[in-house]
Write a protein that holds these residues in place. Structure first.
Motif, short mmCIF file in Angstrom:
data_model
loop_
_atom_site.label_atom_id
_atom_site.label_comp_id
_atom_site.label_asym_id
_atom_site.label_seq_id
_atom_site.Cartn_x
_atom_site.Cartn_y
_atom_site.Cartn_z
N LEU A 184 13.21 -6.49 1.34
CA LEU A 184 12.99 -5.05 1.48
C LEU A 184 11.53 -4.67 1.23
CD1 LEU A 184 16.17 -3.58 -0.31
CD2 LEU A 184 15.69 -3.66 2.14
N PHE A 185 10.92 -5.28 0.23
CA PHE A 185 9.52 -4.96 -0.07
C PHE A 185 8.56 -5.62 0.93
CE2 PHE A 185 11.20 -3.90 -4.35
CZ PHE A 185 10.63 -2.64 -4.47
N SER A 186 9.08 -6.48 1.79
CA SER A 186 8.25 -7.10 2.83
C SER A 186 8.18 -6.25 4.09
CB SER A 186 8.82 -8.48 3.21
OG SER A 186 8.86 -9.33 2.10
N MET A 187 9.00 -5.20 4.16
CA MET A 187 9.06 -4.34 5.34
C MET A 187 7.97 -3.27 5.27
SD MET A 187 11.58 -5.48 7.12
CE MET A 187 13.15 -6.36 6.99
N ASN A 188 7.60 -2.77 6.43
CA ASN A 188 6.67 -1.65 6.51
C ASN A 188 7.33 -0.41 5.90
OD1 ASN A 188 4.98 0.50 7.35
ND2 ASN A 188 4.30 -0.70 9.10
N PHE A 189 6.67 0.21 4.93
CA PHE A 189 7.26 1.35 4.24
C PHE A 189 7.45 2.56 5.15
CE2 PHE A 189 7.21 -1.24 0.80
CZ PHE A 189 7.26 -0.65 -0.45
N MET A 219 7.59 -15.94 2.62
CA MET A 219 7.23 -14.97 3.66
C MET A 219 6.85 -13.62 3.08
SD MET A 219 9.46 -15.42 7.11
CE MET A 219 8.33 -14.32 7.95
N SER A 220 7.51 -13.22 2.02
CA SER A 220 7.16 -11.96 1.37
C SER A 220 5.91 -12.11 0.51
CB SER A 220 8.32 -11.47 0.50
OG SER A 220 8.50 -12.33 -0.62
N GLY A 249 3.16 -14.59 6.63
CA GLY A 249 3.25 -13.48 5.68
C GLY A 249 4.29 -12.44 6.03
N ALA A 250 4.10 -11.25 5.47
CA ALA A 250 5.07 -10.16 5.57
C ALA A 250 4.65 -9.18 6.65
CB ALA A 250 5.19 -9.47 4.21
N GLY A 271 1.48 -10.18 1.56
CA GLY A 271 0.19 -10.63 2.05
C GLY A 271 0.32 -11.43 3.33
N GLY A 272 -0.62 -12.36 3.52
CA GLY A 272 -0.62 -13.17 4.74
C GLY A 272 -1.31 -12.47 5.89
#
Length: 481
Positions: free
Chosen positions: A247-252, A312-313, A340-341, A348-349
């Motif tokens: 969830l925190f890896s998604m675009n807000f 990935m995150s 990355g995310a 990052g990434g």
């Protein structure tokens, strides 16, 4: 270069850091952690003195431009890391300032790489501060400043330069017309998800463990307060962490669209589906590859998806030592470090959106080689991208590759083996945390010299700020009027 305005904004950022040091200072006082309390008191005093001096600088010109925004962000992150390292160093918990600086940079940049072998020996106040730096760095200190200060009032584009410099992604815009409201919305979403995760973890973890884990997961950093990492907790907690790392890896922006009822527009996000697709394929591949180690597919898949989501995150958590996994799995995890995310997340990434645009540009290049007269536009989420955006992605990938090559070369001067050197560079540059061999998930970064740690510290800053804010600090032309 509007030096005076830069100083005033730096003073605001330092004031925010001093305010956020107050809770761990209170924890140290309540728990009788005397050395930590003295260290926090000294750090807060030093920060406030510098903040007041910087705020007293008079600015003849209030307006500032993109270059000044990049320089402000780069300087603020360096200063915040220097002052943020004081409690660790002055308390004696991390006697070397270089080590304390590395640890603090790792926190603020949400990397999670550590030089502390026995984290459970740290006072609770320092453990809180160490985890909170990840939460604060996840969304960005200056994003918080924009949310609470008058600097973002009005419709001027000045504050947008700061947001663009600190927020990861290709294009950063305002969710709503007023910048202050945009940054407030971002932080409310961030806080809401953090609180929800904290509540879910309370069903299985002690309160302090749940709080620090929620901080570290929200910022997609890998700090744990347990020496054995997240393997200290039950499968329930690990599953909750897996879900929230995703969830925190998604675009807000996706969450904002959902909140205002634009679900269909949110589901059109190409980047989101590519991210989830890569995560699913990678998890299945790793699960099959490590099946002989765990015996059952369910257990293998649980470890595989947790680790793939962690990499990935760019969270960097671990529940098993993937350094002992087959080379096929380790190679895939190393590749995921670079991907990355999503843009606009706390991860990052390179970012998924750049990977998508880069792949489309490569395909267009091949097609033009076959049909030189063909005119083909690159699309993202069904919308055409202008050539400036495509050029900026190509330039970013080139600068990224050159800087990473230089980092690996300089880090090799420490004389460690190639896999350790390469994976440490990849991990820190992409804000992951653990690498392979000597910097594996059950090890730390103490194997590097002071030079190597400083180099990796700046690599983390370069990676978190997506190159340009830090790069401009070393270019003399950026400082000219």
């Amino acid at each position: 270069m509007n030096i005076a305005m830069i100083c005033r904004i730096l003073g605001l950022a330092l004031g925010v850091e001093a305010a956020f040091m107050t809770p761990p200072f209170i924890i140290a006082l309540v728990r009788g952690e005397h050395s930590a309390a003295v260290a926090f008191a000294a750090a807060i005093t030093a920060i406030l003195v510098c903040a007041v001096l910087l705020r007293r600088v008079k600015a003849r010109r209030q307006k500032y431009y993109a270059g000044e925004g990049f320089v402000t962000v780069g300087l603020s992150w360096v200063l915040l890391s220097v002052f943020g390292a004081l409690p660790l160093c002055l308390s004696g918990a991390v006697p070397s300032f270089v080590d304390a600086f590395f640890e603090t940079v790792s926190g603020f940049t949400t990397t999670g790489a550590s030089v502390i072998a026995d984290v459970e020996a740290l006072p609770m106040s320092l453990l809180y501060w160490r985890s909170f730096t990840i939460w604060l760095g996840g969304m960005g200190v200056l994003v918080f400043v924009l949310a609470v200060s008058p600097i973002a009032n009005g419709d001027s584009g000045d504050a947008l330069h700061l947001l663009r410099a600190e927020s990861p992604g290709v294009n950063v815009g305002k969710l709503v017309p007023r910048m202050r409201r945009s940054t407030t919305i971002l932080y409310l979403i961030y806080i809401g998800l953090t609180v929800l995760m904290f509540v879910l973890l309370l069903f299985d973890m002690p309160c302090f463990d749940a709080l620090t884990t929620a901080f570290a997961t929200a910022g997609t950093g890998g700090f744990s307060i347990r020496n054995i990492g997240m393997s200290a907790y039950s499968p329930y907690s690990q599953t909750v962490m897996t879900v929230f790392m995703v969830l925190f890896s998604m675009n807000f922006t996706i969450y904002y669209l959902v909140l205002i009822g634009k679900l269909r527009q949110a589901l059109r996000s190409e980047e989101m589906w590519v991210f989830l697709g890569i995560l699913a394929v990678a998890s299945l591949f790793v699960a099959v590859n490590i099946l002989p180690i765990f015996g059952s597919f369910g257990e293998a898949f649980r470890h595989a998806i947790f680790t793939a989501a962690s990499i990935m995150s760019t969270s960097g958590f671990s529940i098993s030592d993937f350094n002992l996994w087959p080379w096929a799995s380790k190679t895939l995890l190393l590749m995921l470090m670079f991907i990355g995310a999503c843009a606009g997340s706390t991860g990052g990434g390179i970012k998924i959106v750049r990977v998508i645009i880069g792949a489309k540009l490569a395909r267009r290049g091949v097609q033009r080689a076959i049909h030189p007269q063909q005119i083909k536009c690159i699309h993202a989420d069904g919308e055409p991208l202008d050539e400036d955006t495509c050029s900026s992605v190509s330039a970013f990938l080139l600068v990224y590759a050159l800087l990473f090559a230089a980092l690996v070369l300089l880090l090799a001067l420490d004389g460690l083996d190639f896999i350790t050197t390469f994976s440490a560079a990849a991990s820190c540059f992409n804000n992951i945390g653990p690498g392979l061999e000597l910097v594996g998930p059950m090890s730390n970064y103490m194997c590097f010299s002071s030079f190597g740690k400083l180099l990796l510290s700046f690599a983390m800053l370069f990676g978190r700020l997506e190159l340009y804010p830090m790069l401009l600090l070393f270019i003399p032309a950026a400082w000219r009027k």
